[in-house]
Design a protein around this motif. Structure first.
Motif, PDB file in Angstrom:
ATOM      1  N   HIS A   3       0.844  -1.172   0.000  1.00 36.06           N
ATOM      2  CA  HIS A   3       0.000   0.000   0.000  1.00 36.06           C
ATOM      3  C   HIS A   3       0.890   1.236   0.000  1.00 36.06           C
ATOM      4  CE1 HIS A   3      -3.610   2.366   0.466  1.00 36.06           C
ATOM      5  NE2 HIS A   3      -2.894   3.133   1.254  1.00 36.06           N
ATOM      6  N   ARG A   4       1.026   1.871  -1.149  1.00 35.44           N
ATOM      7  CA  ARG A   4       1.773   3.121  -1.300  1.00 35.44           C
ATOM      8  C   ARG A   4       3.104   3.132  -0.548  1.00 35.44           C
ATOM      9  NH1 ARG A   4      -3.070   7.541  -1.011  1.00 35.44           N
ATOM     10  NH2 ARG A   4      -4.229   6.664  -2.719  1.00 35.44           N
ATOM     11  N   GLY A   5       3.958   2.211  -0.882  1.00 39.30           N
ATOM     12  CA  GLY A   5       5.277   2.191  -0.276  1.00 39.30           C
ATOM     13  C   GLY A   5       5.352   1.399   1.013  1.00 39.30           C
ATOM     14  N   ALA A   6       4.229   1.053   1.590  1.00 40.93           N
ATOM     15  CA  ALA A   6       4.225   0.218   2.787  1.00 40.93           C
ATOM     16  C   ALA A   6       4.003  -1.210   2.312  1.00 40.93           C
ATOM     17  CB  ALA A   6       3.112   0.654   3.731  1.00 40.93           C
ATOM     18  N   TRP A   7       5.064  -2.019   2.302  1.00 38.85           N
ATOM     19  CA  TRP A   7       4.934  -3.351   1.736  1.00 38.85           C
ATOM     20  C   TRP A   7       5.563  -4.365   2.661  1.00 38.85           C
ATOM     21  CZ3 TRP A   7       9.337  -6.120   0.748  1.00 38.85           C
ATOM     22  CH2 TRP A   7      10.525  -5.395   0.771  1.00 38.85           C
ATOM     23  N   ALA A   8       5.158  -5.596   2.489  1.00 38.29           N
ATOM     24  CA  ALA A   8       5.713  -6.673   3.300  1.00 38.29           C
ATOM     25  C   ALA A   8       5.428  -8.014   2.656  1.00 38.29           C
ATOM     26  CB  ALA A   8       5.102  -6.653   4.696  1.00 38.29           C
ATOM     27  N   GLU A   9       6.308  -8.939   2.875  1.00 34.61           N
ATOM     28  CA  GLU A   9       6.054 -10.326   2.524  1.00 34.61           C
ATOM     29  C   GLU A   9       5.232 -10.912   3.669  1.00 34.61           C
ATOM     30  OE1 GLU A   9       7.030 -12.051  -0.120  1.00 34.61           O
ATOM     31  OE2 GLU A   9       8.328 -10.562  -1.024  1.00 34.61           O
ATOM     32  N   PRO A  10       4.196 -11.686   3.373  1.00 28.02           N
ATOM     33  CA  PRO A  10       3.491 -12.350   4.459  1.00 28.02           C
ATOM     34  C   PRO A  10       4.465 -13.147   5.311  1.00 28.02           C
ATOM     35  CG  PRO A  10       2.290 -12.593   2.431  1.00 28.02           C
ATOM     36  CD  PRO A  10       3.633 -11.996   2.071  1.00 28.02           C
ATOM     37  N   GLY A  11       4.326 -13.066   6.612  1.00 27.14           N
ATOM     38  CA  GLY A  11       5.220 -13.771   7.509  1.00 27.14           C
ATOM     39  C   GLY A  11       6.467 -12.977   7.869  1.00 27.14           C
ATOM     40  N   ASP A  12       6.703 -11.852   7.235  1.00 28.74           N
ATOM     41  CA  ASP A  12       7.875 -11.024   7.492  1.00 28.74           C
ATOM     42  C   ASP A  12       7.489  -9.956   8.508  1.00 28.74           C
ATOM     43  OD1 ASP A  12       9.998  -9.260   7.472  1.00 28.74           O
ATOM     44  OD2 ASP A  12      10.200  -9.245   5.304  1.00 28.74           O
ATOM     45  N   ALA A  13       7.716 -10.225   9.774  1.00 26.90           N
ATOM     46  CA  ALA A  13       7.203  -9.382  10.853  1.00 26.90           C
ATOM     47  C   ALA A  13       7.775  -7.961  10.831  1.00 26.90           C
ATOM     48  CB  ALA A  13       7.481 -10.029  12.202  1.00 26.90           C
ATOM     49  N   ARG A  50       8.896  -6.102   8.306  1.00 22.08           N
ATOM     50  CA  ARG A  50       8.299  -5.311   7.227  1.00 22.08           C
ATOM     51  C   ARG A  50       6.805  -5.103   7.460  1.00 22.08           C
ATOM     52  NH1 ARG A  50      11.740  -7.987   2.517  1.00 22.08           N
ATOM     53  NH2 ARG A  50      13.530  -6.616   2.636  1.00 22.08           N
ATOM     54  N   ARG A  51       6.133  -6.120   8.006  1.00 21.61           N
ATOM     55  CA  ARG A  51       4.717  -5.939   8.315  1.00 21.61           C
ATOM     56  C   ARG A  51       4.539  -4.862   9.380  1.00 21.61           C
ATOM     57  NH1 ARG A  51       1.444 -10.024  10.262  1.00 21.61           N
ATOM     58  NH2 ARG A  51       3.185 -11.096  11.186  1.00 21.61           N
ATOM     59  N   SER A  52       5.441  -4.811  10.357  1.00 18.77           N
ATOM     60  CA  SER A  52       5.368  -3.766  11.390  1.00 18.77           C
ATOM     61  C   SER A  52       5.482  -2.382  10.760  1.00 18.77           C
ATOM     62  CB  SER A  52       6.488  -3.943  12.417  1.00 18.77           C
ATOM     63  OG  SER A  52       6.286  -5.088  13.183  1.00 18.77           O
ATOM     64  N   LYS A  53       6.423  -2.246   9.825  1.00 16.31           N
ATOM     65  CA  LYS A  53       6.602  -0.954   9.151  1.00 16.31           C
ATOM     66  C   LYS A  53       5.392  -0.601   8.304  1.00 16.31           C
ATOM     67  CE  LYS A  53      11.610  -1.087   9.142  1.00 16.31           C
ATOM     68  NZ  LYS A  53      12.838  -1.187   8.348  1.00 16.31           N
ATOM     69  N   ALA A  54       4.817  -1.599   7.645  1.00 11.76           N
ATOM     70  CA  ALA A  54       3.632  -1.347   6.829  1.00 11.76           C
ATOM     71  C   ALA A  54       2.463  -0.929   7.705  1.00 11.76           C
ATOM     72  CB  ALA A  54       3.271  -2.597   6.021  1.00 11.76           C
ATOM     73  N   VAL A  55       2.288  -1.594   8.846  1.00 11.74           N
ATOM     74  CA  VAL A  55       1.214  -1.228   9.773  1.00 11.74           C
ATOM     75  C   VAL A  55       1.418   0.202  10.266  1.00 11.74           C
ATOM     76  CG1 VAL A  55       0.210  -1.719  12.047  1.00 11.74           C
ATOM     77  CG2 VAL A  55       0.674  -3.588  10.468  1.00 11.74           C
ATOM     78  N   ASP A  56       2.658   0.552  10.612  1.00 12.71           N
ATOM     79  CA  ASP A  56       2.950   1.925  11.062  1.00 12.71           C
ATOM     80  C   ASP A  56       2.618   2.948   9.983  1.00 12.71           C
ATOM     81  OD1 ASP A  56       3.806   1.324  13.605  1.00 12.71           O
ATOM     82  OD2 ASP A  56       5.938   1.387  13.109  1.00 12.71           O
ATOM     83  N   ALA A  57       3.010   2.648   8.742  1.00 19.44           N
ATOM     84  CA  ALA A  57       2.764   3.595   7.649  1.00 19.44           C
ATOM     85  C   ALA A  57       1.270   3.775   7.402  1.00 19.44           C
ATOM     86  CB  ALA A  57       3.455   3.113   6.369  1.00 19.44           C
ATOM     87  N   LEU A  58       0.533   2.691   7.412  1.00 24.10           N
ATOM     88  CA  LEU A  58      -0.911   2.774   7.194  1.00 24.10           C
ATOM     89  C   LEU A  58      -1.608   3.485   8.359  1.00 24.10           C
ATOM     90  CD1 LEU A  58      -1.283  -0.767   5.701  1.00 24.10           C
ATOM     91  CD2 LEU A  58      -1.911   1.354   4.522  1.00 24.10           C
TER      92      LEU A  58
END
Length: 107
Positions: free
Chosen positions: A5-15, A17-25
């Motif tokens: 989502h607009r620069g906030a990306w993650a591989e499933p299971g990649d905690a 990157r998912r943390s960064k994506a959650v923060d960005a969103l």
């Protein structure tokens, strides 16, 4: 599948990157909340929670593929720490989403 989502990306299971994506969103949701655009804020918080909840099928046993017991312990500790980081960030997004719903008169 890649979560994006607009620069906030993650591989499933990649905690991490998912943390960064959650923060960005969540930050995007916060911006919309401050502007009074409650529907957009709610959508961003919803997306943050979707990203946080997508464990990608990782059940936490990948550490068993490590050769040494020390490497297994380190890998398992890193997995647990990442999982906890995603959980903390998702709690903030959940609280902000509740606030947006309250301000919108949904509750």
């Amino acid at each position: 599948a890649l979560i994006s989502h607009r620069g906030a990306w993650a591989e499933p299971g990649d905690a991490e990157r998912r943390s960064k994506a959650v923060d960005a969103l969540r930050a995007m949701g916060n911006t919309h909340l401050k502007k009074g655009d409650l529907q957009k804020a709610i959508r961003r918080y919803d997306r943050a929670l979707e990203v946080a909840d997508d464990g990608g099928g990782d059940d936490g046993d990948n550490y068993l593929m490590e050769e040494s017991e020390d490497a297994q312990q380190a890998s398992k500790a890193a997995y647990e720490a990442g999982k906890e980081a995603v959980k903390r960030r998702s709690l903030a997004a959940r609280a902000n989403r509740a606030l947006a719903h309250l301000k919108n008169g949904d509750a």
